[in-house]
Design an enzyme around this catalytic site. Structure first.
Site, PDB file in Angstrom:
ATOM      1  N   LYS A  36      36.024  46.465  45.586  1.00 46.11           N
ATOM      2  CA  LYS A  36      35.784  46.321  44.063  1.00 46.11           C
ATOM      3  C   LYS A  36      35.492  47.634  43.466  1.00 46.11           C
ATOM      4  O   LYS A  36      34.538  48.271  44.146  1.00 46.11           O
ATOM      5  CB  LYS A  36      34.665  45.181  43.992  1.00 46.11           C
ATOM      6  CG  LYS A  36      34.738  44.798  42.604  1.00 46.11           C
ATOM      7  CD  LYS A  36      33.576  43.532  42.247  1.00 46.11           C
ATOM      8  CE  LYS A  36      33.320  42.965  41.133  1.00 46.11           C
ATOM      9  NZ  LYS A  36      32.392  41.837  41.028  1.00 46.11           N
ATOM     10  N   SER A  49      33.909  38.081  38.296  1.00 46.43           N
ATOM     11  CA  SER A  49      34.262  39.663  37.960  1.00 46.43           C
ATOM     12  C   SER A  49      35.267  40.120  39.105  1.00 46.43           C
ATOM     13  O   SER A  49      35.779  41.057  38.869  1.00 46.43           O
ATOM     14  CB  SER A  49      33.032  40.421  37.565  1.00 46.43           C
ATOM     15  OG  SER A  49      32.401  40.461  38.643  1.00 46.43           O
ATOM     16  N   SER A 105      30.528  35.827  41.077  1.00 53.76           N
ATOM     17  CA  SER A 105      31.657  36.795  40.715  1.00 53.76           C
ATOM     18  C   SER A 105      32.409  36.824  41.978  1.00 53.76           C
ATOM     19  O   SER A 105      33.553  37.526  42.029  1.00 53.76           O
ATOM     20  CB  SER A 105      30.956  37.992  40.459  1.00 53.76           C
ATOM     21  OG  SER A 105      30.808  38.124  39.043  1.00 53.76           O
TER      22      SER A 105
END
Lengths: 483, 479, 95
Positions: A75, A150, A174
């Protein structure tokens, strides 16, 4: 779809070379990434070079880690040395950190292949990855739908089989929510299990890095690589490292599952509820005892979460001022102008909203009513979990109230977006571990996720429950077709 | 001017850099100076994703400073973020302590006009220093070398009542911190800074007036001058019907005035909250005791000892405790002699002046404590006179030898032989008829000339007291 | 919870965000909505409840007072938007 262990064995036995392995993933990326848009950054040449080097070392007879050559994608809020780390924000569009996050050092020490940086909601604030400043990632199961957020890029990349493993971060859900929207496995470890050094901070007391993968064992193996105490992170738990795969196959007979009824109420979509309750039945078949329990503070956890996380975020994001790194507004008259324009131009709407809320909650006259109250709620939520875990091994809930929603559907109403976190947020507040796994599909063909919550530092138990369900329950195992 | 109708109320905020080797939250060096941004790392420059880890020595030094100033210790303490934007603050917050400072409710005793006065300390807390801004014509340059250097902030109660008290207090505080060895306290290097909060009120009033805060004070002198100016300014303002505005003012040394910084000053809302990246500091009773044991005997205690046990004067005692090195030196030397006054004298008159002349630093006294003590002993035992001792001292300064050996070698032993001196005295008296007559006719001082001749004949070695007594005795028989 | 435009401007200034007039209007609405949601907490009083700042009960996380080499200045400044003579540069600040 091979598991990490299967791939590792093939590599070790030289049935497949590292280069062949990464090339097969790169081919997949060439086929489907144009539809999914999970990656922000990938250096194919560097990947192939690393793969070749691993093959050469293996050929020379060098003893390599069991994980050598296994790709893992990251990420984009986790700092990778000399590789752009943007947090999907204009503010850090050209930021190249001169240091690695601790988890990256660990990955590299095992010769895993750093596969690429993944899209996310800007600064990890969001539940759909629509808040990325650069691109919208699509749910591989239906490209009109969001992958969640997210860590939407992480979940989508794994779901689309573009990477076997991904790292995400979880502050209010997330990792788990996108994992459930995309039908993959996502684990948020106990707070303090995985070092936060190098994770660009959103809410310091809630953030944790965690793995996503196609199956439970892969995720447990990834935890073996990234978990452990870190002297560079003062909030890192001073506990011994675990073998997260050690208890996967333990029997569930006699083990106790709590079903908090507040998480199965009116706010939860019927199909989701039914699927998770069906899973509860499967657990009973496996010998576990399932009981309804109460979780009284569920309605306060979301407001408490948004107050705590926004307050910490408003402070953590104050450093982005156009002076030391990152975006700087091109024209300004004085210092104040520099600050204001830089931040106004480079932060997206949701980030600004959270900064405003957080600043307000901490400001003079409001601290007691908002931030302090939220921290008191935190004490009570933690106590509630502690009490429940005296009687139960795990708690079972849906990961979210719904399955994925359409791109654009919730972007006008921030509170509606916040409500998608209702099942995941209490876990971050208390710092306990939780995992999301797939338990079916709704009528639109979108994945439904169930969440298993464990007591602090007891990842082995939730992994055990997840694994047994995955292996033995009557689960629908479809493959995704994209484009 | 109605100056004398007013009472000046002063409180101080002192920032002292702790002399740890590394910074508070990272392992960069705390060394002073260096090219800009060469003592930095991603942590102290606030790069994304970096985290702080507290230097344990910072806590120890802070508690030590607190114990040396009679503070109580908050055994559960924490760090908090103080949020504001300024280019010298890379994270846009300073990690400090808000409601649970490590130390609180202490005091420092000072002497003003021969009276003891107690200055209360509200608190001592730890915090990180900010960077430096260098202002040029074309812009401002930012150097983060100093970012993250550990500080203690010491806040006094508004107990000071005159500008001169500021000097006395700061000297005392500095001395304590130097003894505790937690800071170098070099105001010129910025490791010891002071802000002055000052208000005035009519004598007898019980509420405090509005105060102003003065910054940019680089020396004890400036602190005193700034306070004097500001007190007068405030009184003048009030007397003319105006009222004091609560604000920050800058001391301008060139103009000799304080200047309002009102344009910079907006009411800061620091939005303090507990630092989420740092864990609480819990200090046990045992730990506090252990730290207390590392504090050497402090100046006040030593002074008391010198005055009460050794019979030294207040003045001499103050001089000896001005530096711990001198005081330790004195204590060491004391082992060689019973007469502390003589020893103190030698140190104060001979050692200090020689050090000044040669521009020696405190660590560089070439005479060992043992030898200096022996010298004092020789004087005390009347083996040599104090004027001969000066000669011996000068020799010892060049070469650190045992003074007994020097006295022997140079034949400097005091002549105390009654017979020899008496014979010599008779000779001198016989040869100085005029002087003798002067003395006998009432000019007492004339005896000094005879004394001088005796000293010259003995090359200064005659026991002066014996000489005077002998001369007087013989002269008296001639009356 | 009603928020005034003044409050929004004040908070925006504390956060060094310059909002356009349009943004201020939208932000006021958003903040009101979010605060109404957050205000659910204020329906309760928690008399004897401590505020938890850290979920793991660890104390005294210290490092030794050891110096390690600092980062090479060129590397340190490599992301600086504006720099000169080894320093970051900002518009002239009046103190």
């Amino acid at each position: 779809m091979k598991t990490v262990l299967e791939m590792a064995n093939q590599l070790k036995n030289k049935e497949v070379s590292s280069l062949e392995l990464v090339e097969s993933y790169l081919k997949r990326i060439h086929d489907v990434e144009q539809h999914v848009n999970a990656f922000l950054h990938m250096d194919e040449e560097a990947i192939k070079t690393q793969a070749k080097s691993i093959d050469q070392r293996r050929a020379r007879g060098e003893e390599l880690s069991a994980f050598a050559g296994i790709p893992i994608s990251i990420k984009d809020n986790i700092c990778t040395k000399d590789i752009r780390t943007t947090c999907a924000s204009k503010m850090l569009e050209n930021f190249v950190p001169p240091y690695n996050a601790t988890v990256i050092n660990k990955i590299q020490s095992k010769d895993m292949i750093l596969f690429g940086k993944l899209n996310m909601d800007e600064f990890a604030m969001g539940s759909s990855t629509e808040n990325s400043a650069f691109k919208i990632t699509r749910n591989p199961w239906n490209l009109d739908y969001v992958p969640g957020g997210s860590s939407g890029g992480s979940a989508a990349a794994v779901a689309a089989m573009m990477t076997p493993l991904a790292l995400g971060s979880d502050t209010g859900g997330s990792i788990r929510q996108p994992a459930s929207y995309c039908g993959v496995v996502g684990l948020k470890p106990t707070y303090g299990r995985v070092s936060r050094f190098g994770l660009v901070a959103f809410a310091s007391s809630l953030d944790q890095i965690g793995p996503l993968g196609q199956n439970v064992e892969d995720v447990a193996l990834a935890m073996n690589v990234i978990g452990g105490h870190d002297a560079m992170d003062s909030t890192s738990a001073p506990v011994d490292s675990l073998d997260y795969t050690a208890k996967l196959k333990e029997s569930l007979k006699g083990k106790r599952i709590g079903l908090p009824i507040e998480f199965f109420g009116d706010g939860i979509n019927v199909e989701v509820k039914d699927a998770v309750l069906a899973a509860a039945k499967e657990y009973e078949n496996l010998g576990a005892i399932v009981e309804e329990v109460r979780f009284d503070l569920s309605n306060l956890s979301l407001p408490a979460y948004y107050l705590i996380s926004s307050a910490e975020a408003s402070s953590n994001l104050a450093r982005y001022d156009g002076i030391k790194y990152g975006y700087r507004t091109p024209e300004f008259e004085n210092l104040l102008d520099l600050y204001q324009k830089t931040r106004d131009e480079a932060f997206g709407k949701e980030v600004k909203r959270r900064i405003m809320l957080g600043t307000y909650a901490l400001s003079s006259g409001y601290y007691d009513a908002y931030y302090k109250k939220a921290q008191q709620v935190r004490t009570l939520i933690k106590q509630e979990f502690d009490q429940l875990f005296e009687k139960y091994d795990v708690l079972l809930t849906p990961t979210g109230p719904t399955t994925a929603f359409k791109v654009g559907a919730k972007t006008n109403n921030p509170v509606e977006m916040y409500l998608t976190d209702i099942c995941t947020v209490p876990i971050n507040i208390a710092g306990v571990p939780a995992i999301s796994i797939n338990c079916g599909y709704d009528q639109k063909g979108l994945p439904i996720g169930l969440q298993l919550i464990g007591k602090a530092f007891d990842e082995q138990t939730i992994l055990n429950f997840a694994y047994q369900y995955e292996q033995h329950a009557n689960v629908d195992k479809r493959t995704v077709t994209i484009g | 001017m109605a100056y004398k109708d007013y009472e000046i109320v002063i409180g101080l905020e002192v920032h002292s850099e702790l002399k740890t080797k590394s910074k508070i939250y990272c392992s960069c060096t705390t060394e002073f100076g260096g090219d800009p941004n060469t003592h930095c790392c991603p942590i102290c420059t606030g790069m994304p994703g970096t985290l702080p880890v507290l230097n344990g020595m910072v806590v120890e030094y802070a508690i030590k400073a607190g114990l040396a100033t009679n503070c109580k210790i908050h055994q559960f303490s924490k760090q908090d973020r103080k949020n504001y934007f300024y280019p010298d603050l890379p994270k846009a917050y300073q990690t400090s302590q808000y409601d649970l400072p490590l130390c609180y409710e202490g005091y420092v005793d000072i002497e003003m006009n021969e009276e003891e006065k107690r200055i209360g300390l509200t608190r001592i807390h730890i915090e990180e220093d900010a960077g430096k801004l260098i202002h040029e014509a074309n812009g401002t340059f930012v150097d983060y070398n100093r970012c993250g250097v550990p500080l203690i902030e010491i806040v006094t109660e508004p107990d000071l009542r005159s500008p001169e008290e500021i000097r006395v207090f700061l000297s005392k505080l500095r001395s304590i911190l130097l003894y505790a060895d937690v800071s170098d306290c070099r105001m010129n290097e910025g490791s010891f800074r002071c802000d002055v909060n000052l208000s005035v009120r009519k004598k007898g009033a019980t509420t405090l007036g509005t105060r102003t805060e003065m910054k940019n004070i680089n020396s004890f002198n400036f602190a005193v001058k700034a306070a004097e100016y500001e007190a007068k300014r405030q009184i003048k303002l009030i007397e003319s019907g105006g009222s004091v505005v609560q604000e920050t003012r800058r001391w301008d040394e060139a103009k000799g005035v304080t200047i309002s910084m009102r344009s910079k000053e907006e009411a800061h809302d620091y939005r303090y909250f507990p630092a989420p990246d740092l864990m609480p500091i819990v200090t046990s009773d045992e730990e506090i005791e252990r730290i207390r044991q590392t504090i050497p005997e402090l100046p006040d205690v030593r002074m008391k000892r010198y005055m009460e046990k050794d019979g030294l004067s207040l003045y001499d005692s103050e001089l000896l405790v001005a530096s711990m090195k001198i005081s330790d030196y004195f204590d060491q030397a004391c082992k060689q002699t019973k007469n502390k006054k003589v020893l103190a004298n030698i140190i104060i008159s001979e050692v200090f002046s020689r050090m000044n002349e040669d521009e020696k630093e405190l660590g560089e006294i070439p005479i060992s404590a043992e030898n200096l003590g022996k010298l004092a002993h020789l004087v005390d035992a009347n083996v040599i006179s104090s004027s001969i001792a000066k000669k011996v001292f000068a020799i010892m300064w060049e070469q650190d030898d045992d003074p007994e050996i020097i006295v022997d070698k140079e034949g400097l032993k005091q002549i105390s032989d009654d017979g020899a001196l008496r014979q010599m005295a008779e000779e001198v008296i016989a040869k100085n008829d005029k002087v003798v007559q002067d003395y006998l006719s009432g000019k007492e001082a004339a005896i000094q000339a005879l004394m001088g001749q005796m000293m010259a004949r003995t090359k200064g070695k005659a026991n002066p007291k014996m000489v005077i007594d002998l001369l007087k005795e013989i002269l008296n028989t001639k009356k | 919870m009603k928020i005034t435009k003044d409050q929004v401007e004040h908070v925006a200034h504390l956060a060094r965000l310059s909002l356009t007039e349009e943004e201020k209007v939208q932000m006021t609405k958003d903040m009101e909505m979010i605060l109404e949601f957050a205000d659910q907490i204020n329906e309760y009083t928690f008399e004897d409840v401590n505020a938890t700042a850290h979920v793991i009960p660890i104390n005294n996380v210290f490092r030794d007072d050891e110096v390690s080499p600092s980062m090479n200045r060129d590397v340190l400044l490599s992301n600086a938007p504006s720099k000169e003579n080894g320093c970051y540069t900002v518009p002239k600040v009046v103190e």
